[in-house]
Design an enzyme around this catalytic site. Sequence first.
Site, mmCIF file in Angstrom:
data_model
loop_
_atom_site.group_PDB
_atom_site.id
_atom_site.type_symbol
_atom_site.label_atom_id
_atom_site.label_comp_id
_atom_site.label_asym_id
_atom_site.label_seq_id
_atom_site.Cartn_x
_atom_site.Cartn_y
_atom_site.Cartn_z
ATOM 1 N N ALA A 208 26.089 33.510 56.619
ATOM 2 C CA ALA A 208 27.080 33.643 55.539
ATOM 3 C C ALA A 208 27.637 35.053 55.584
ATOM 4 C CB ALA A 208 26.448 33.361 54.178
ATOM 5 N N ASP B 203 25.449 38.147 38.458
ATOM 6 C CA ASP B 203 26.452 37.793 39.476
ATOM 7 C C ASP B 203 26.227 36.337 39.893
ATOM 8 O OD1 ASP B 203 28.625 38.240 41.115
ATOM 9 O OD2 ASP B 203 27.438 39.034 42.771
#
Length: 546
Positions: free
Chosen positions: A136, A292
């Site tokens: 990722a 987050d």
Amino acid sequence: MLAHLPRLLVLWRIIAGYRLDTLIPADAPIPLGVRLVLLLVRLHPAWWSATPMLGTYDDGERLRKALEEMGPLFIKLGQLLSTRRDLLPPGLLDELSKLQDRVPPFPSETAKLIVERELGGPVEQFFSRFDETPLAAASIAQVHTACRLDGREVVVKVVRPGIETAIREDFGFLKAAAEWLEARSPAMAAFHAWRIVCDYEQVLLGELDLLQEAVNTTRMRNNFPGSALIYVPEVHHDLCTHLVMVEERIYGVPVSDHATFDRLGVNRKVLAEKGLTVFFTQVFNHNFFHADMHPGNIFVETTDPANPRYIALDCAIMGELSDKDHLTVARLMMAVMQHDFNQLIDVAHQAGWIPPSTDIPALTREIRRLLTPMLQKRMDQLDFAPILLGVLDVARRYHLEVPPQLVLLMKTLVHVEGLGRELYPSLDIWTLGKPLLGSWLTARMNPAESIKSLMKQTPAMVLGLSDLPGLVWDSLNNLRNSASWQERQWRELQQLQYRMAADRRRDWLALSGFALGLAGVLNSSGISAFLCLLVMGLAVTWRILA
């Protein structure tokens, strides 16, 4: 703002190149200054960039590619927007969701060099396998899979090179813009825009320190040992530095992969309720919450579809509240859940958020009008955008003080509500949240706990008694001198207001001259373009020297 003119021109070029102005509805309430910028963008966008224009990409692709080109701060904005399916069309949201973990990666060779430099040896010294293709890539770092010498599967997170410089540059521009707005807008001054930008700068710079993220991850893991709600991967602290972090590799389904949930028969209602329970537990029981929570950081363990469990990643941005704000937020939320708007205003007043001269009955009526629909409808029937805008408008009109330290909590609430809306739109967050919050408040207000807290503070209070006479004497002296200080401050305030008014006039004149010169350059050539550039230069020089 003129010091950041090169960065502003870069952003302007990107906005023009991708024609982001076409994404704004014609009837949108846009300030005059922004309308002027959009007008100049539409005059001749090809002058700004060689990027393909309209017709090459659809709306979502143009927005995503523009945010990627603008840098990490704007990618973060895209991640936040990607959870708000009540605010943007599906086409835009599908593209923005790619910003969560599919940002263009940096070269794998660069990642290996960083790992070797940080760990002090070749990757073969620490890993039996290091996969060069990133698993990722996000705005701050990218992740590679690997295997340790003892056979444990891990992921290696590496900070993007040069990212700190880019973040500091963008925040320099944002701080200048916030300071400029605070000087000219009472609403922005009450919102403490400059302090909020400064606080968030520290948060993002902290996200670059993977050693701190490793500590945060371990702390959160210790808060949920053996939990059926959430799993936090184990960190390999012996291989962690400021730029590299190694942790246990997990296997799960991204929380946004609804097709897989449907195929496996995952109970979305249970999953949504567990998410809310995790949020309340983090905020009120631990006072340490993941701030987050976009879908790229949340996975789901689906080995038991009827009883799924969350997997939390990326604990770089974590939030904590002061003891006073902790209790204030809990009391505010309980007042909202109980539809007790008088109590809501009382709590906000006690916290010092409401000016003394405020018309309390009128403010109470406004809050009741705004929040009552939110409490009487299901999540899938709510339109949060008008509610949020209404609350901000009330804060502006009544000069309410919004504490900057609550910004991370509000951002987390936006993420949590957005995830809940996607997973199970019929979730009744008020019915579920009320007993969780009530039990925490009951424990907090327990007399035995209050006495225990007082006993802990007793030694410090006794030691401080010797300072009491000096403090009393200083207070009396300060009271005697306060009148002269207030008069001097009043004179300084009047002078400051005069200077601000003069600066505002000069800003508009300089901006007008610069805009006219720029418009002329875009549509002229030869001597005309030179004269327009001269006008621009004179406008900027006059404003600097004025």
